[in-house]
Design an enzyme around this catalytic site. Structure first.
Site, PDB file in Angstrom:
ATOM      1  CG  HIS A   1      -1.070   5.679  -0.216  1.00  0.00           C
ATOM      2  ND1 HIS A   1      -1.831   6.324   0.884  1.00  0.00           N
ATOM      3  CD2 HIS A   1      -2.148   4.614  -0.747  1.00  0.00           C
ATOM      4  CE1 HIS A   1      -3.066   5.784   0.803  1.00  0.00           C
ATOM      5  NE2 HIS A   1      -3.192   4.828   0.086  1.00  0.00           N
TER       6      HIS A   1
ATOM      7  CG  ASN B   1      -0.294   8.713   5.074  1.00  0.00           C
ATOM      8  OD1 ASN B   1      -0.476   7.771   4.497  1.00  0.00           O
ATOM      9  ND2 ASN B   1       0.952   9.572   5.481  1.00  0.00           N
TER      10      ASN B   1
ATOM     11  NE  ARG C   1      -3.927   1.905   2.157  1.00  0.00           N
ATOM     12  CZ  ARG C   1      -4.449   2.797   3.167  1.00  0.00           C
ATOM     13  NH1 ARG C   1      -3.876   2.660   4.309  1.00  0.00           N
ATOM     14  NH2 ARG C   1      -5.167   3.694   3.018  1.00  0.00           N
TER      15      ARG C   1
ATOM     16  CG  HIS D   1      -8.215  -3.347  -1.794  1.00  0.00           C
ATOM     17  ND1 HIS D   1      -9.120  -2.206  -1.843  1.00  0.00           N
ATOM     18  CD2 HIS D   1      -7.174  -2.612  -1.561  1.00  0.00           C
ATOM     19  CE1 HIS D   1      -8.670  -1.025  -1.564  1.00  0.00           C
ATOM     20  NE2 HIS D   1      -7.235  -1.268  -1.444  1.00  0.00           N
TER      21      HIS D   1
END
Ligand code: HEM
Ligand SMILES: *[C@@H]1O[C@H](CO)[C@@H](O)[C@H](O)[C@H]1NC(C)=O
Ligand SMILES: *[C@@H]1O[C@H](CO)[C@@H](O)[C@H](O)[C@H]1NC(C)=O
Ligand SMILES: *[C@@H]1O[C@H](CO)[C@@H](O)[C@H](O)[C@H]1NC(C)=O
Ligand SMILES: *[C@@H]1O[C@H](CO)[C@@H](O)[C@H](O)[C@H]1NC(C)=O
Ligand SMILES: *[C@@H]1O[C@H](CO)[C@@H](O)[C@H](O)[C@H]1NC(C)=O
Ligand SMILES: *[C@@H]1O[C@H](CO)[C@@H](O)[C@H](O)[C@H]1NC(C)=O
Ligand SMILES: CC(=O)N[C@H]1CO[C@H](CO)[C@@H](O)[C@@H]1O
Length: 325
Positions: free
Chosen positions: A67, A94, A63, A194
């Site tokens: 980001h 965040n 992840r 996911h």
């Protein structure tokens, strides 16, 4: 003479070409040939299989890479620590980026600096660690492109507009990914990440209360309501994004969507919107199609906004710009 001028010209051309920003395989084959083995060793091999810390590190690292790439490009700008609560990692979006991903990169950087000081960027170390995380979580294996340089900017004001919200519908998701040169097909494939990891109840609370989102499988909704009460109580409660195989990066995520068991609105909409539904059905029944699409998409993700050539710097400490050391 003639030859050396040509050589210089060629090198200039290559350097300029690199400035355009395309990472390549084997970038460190001369300067730090063992970098990939060092990163893997430093971050992951000390764990035994099925160790909970390992699992958290895998999902957090994957992840973090996403980001990082979406905010200012894949340049480790998300790693920058701040004294004034003003860098990317301080943004509200965040909040739940687990510390394990940051720790993984910091540790790997220390090990890499021991072998090849000043050569390998933090952005590349994060890209290698994210690939390793995919493979160790049972996802497809692929070669990682390298040669990114570390960014010189990290501003939390950049975060909100670049990170998708879990309430997004298909067109909002598609538009945001398109800005990063990723297609809707890439977006659907990358959402397969996911298949790992967890979400804070607050991110899907509105799908349960005051009325249950009709696209949710009713039994699944009941389980979620039992775990996540109407009144947001314990903020430490997390739910697996993939209720069936939460530790394996596989296409069961898409089978869940077909069954109404997508946890976030942005997950389930991939199935409920007729535009993306055929791809979800295809990935749900053909693991090979998902694997191939995921590999292609994560490589494209790794090219977003990269700095090469003379741009940026090779950070000494991943959490600080060199001029702040
Ligand atoms: C398509 C749009 C996306 C949305 C709206 C989204 C949103 C979210 C949200 C809300 C969470 C839970 C965070 C929390 O607890 O607050 C999450 C977790 C996660 N996301 Fe995404 N995400 C998206 C795409 C991606 C992509 C492209 C990747 C990687 C390739 C990714 C990897 C992950 C992982 C691995 C977790 C679990 C983290 C952990 O357990 O530490 N996501 N995402
Ligand atoms: C997992 O590995 C870490 C690092 O070696 C260790 O500190 C931790 O105790 C282990 N946890 C379990 C549950 O085995
Ligand atoms: C840092 O800023 C965020 C908003 O960007 C805010 O939610 C948070 O409370 C701040 N943290 C501190 C320690 O000031
Ligand atoms: C979960 O979300 C709630 C509500 O936004 C927040 O207060 C809490 O800090 C989050 N928990 C964690 C561990 O991020
Ligand atoms: C961050 O961005 C905001 C808004 O664009 C700007 O006002 C601020 O000066 C920037 N901060 C830093 C440290 O560059
Ligand atoms: C998606 O959300 C945007 C912004 O809220 C909205 O304008 C658009 O109509 C929505 N699209 C669909 C198909 O619901
Ligand atoms: C998208 O691709 C174009 C053309 O190659 C490039 O100029 C642009 O920088 C890319 N955008 C991002 C965010 O990587
Ligand atoms: C505001 C906030 O909580 N930001 C977090 C971003 O991620 C890092 C790494 O875990 C946290 O330390 C920050 O607290």
């Amino acid at each position: 003479m003639e030859v050396s001028i040509r050589l210089i010209l060629l090198m200039v051309l290559i350097a300029v070409g690199r400035g355009e920003g395309q990472p390549v395989e084997n970038f460190y084959s001369k300067t730090c040939p063992n970098v990939e083995a060092i990163v893997k060793q430093a971050v992951f091999t000390k764990f035994s299989k099925a160790n909970a810390t390992l699992q958290a590190t895998l999902q957090a690292t994957l992840r973090l890479f996403f980001h990082d790439c979406f905010i200012e490009g894949c340049d480790a700008s998300i790693m920058i620590a701040s004294a004034n609560n003003n860098t990317e990692k301080d943004a509200d979006e965040n909040l739940s980026l687990a510390g394990d991903g940051f720790d993984a990169v910091i540790k790997a950087k220390q090990a890499v600096e021991g072998a090849c000081p000043g050569i390998v960027s933090c952005a590349d170390i994060l890209a290698i660690a994210a690939r390793d995380a995919v493979v160790l979580a049972g996802g497809p294996s692929f070669s990682v492109e390298l040669g990114r340089r570390d960014g010189l900017v990290s501003n939390k004001s950049q975060v909100h507009d670049n990170i998708p919200d879990p309430s997004f519908n298909l067109s909002q998701l598609t538009t945001l990914f398109a800005r990063k040169n990723l297609s809707q097909f890439d977006m659907i494939a990358l959402s397969g990440a996911h298949s790992l990891g967890v979400s804070n109840c607050s991110r899907f609370h509105s799908r349960l209360y005051p009325v249950v989102d009709p696209s949710l499988n009713l039994n699944y909704a009941k389980q979620l309501m039992a775990t996540c009460p109407r009144k947001i109580g314990n903020p430490q409660v997390f739910v697996n994004l993939d209720p069936e195989t939460p530790k394996v990066l596989d296409n069961v995520y898409y089978q869940n969507l077909v069954a109404g068991k997508g946890l976030l609105t942005s997950d389930e909409v991939l199935y409920t919107d007729p535009e993306s539904q055929p791809t979800v059905k295809d990935f749900a029944s053909n693991p090979g199609h998902f694997n191939a699409a995921f590999i292609a998409a994560i490589k494209k993700l790794g090219r977003v906004g990269v700095k090469t050539g003379n741009l940026g710097e090779i950070r000494r400490d991943c959490a600080a710009f060199n001029n702040e050391d």
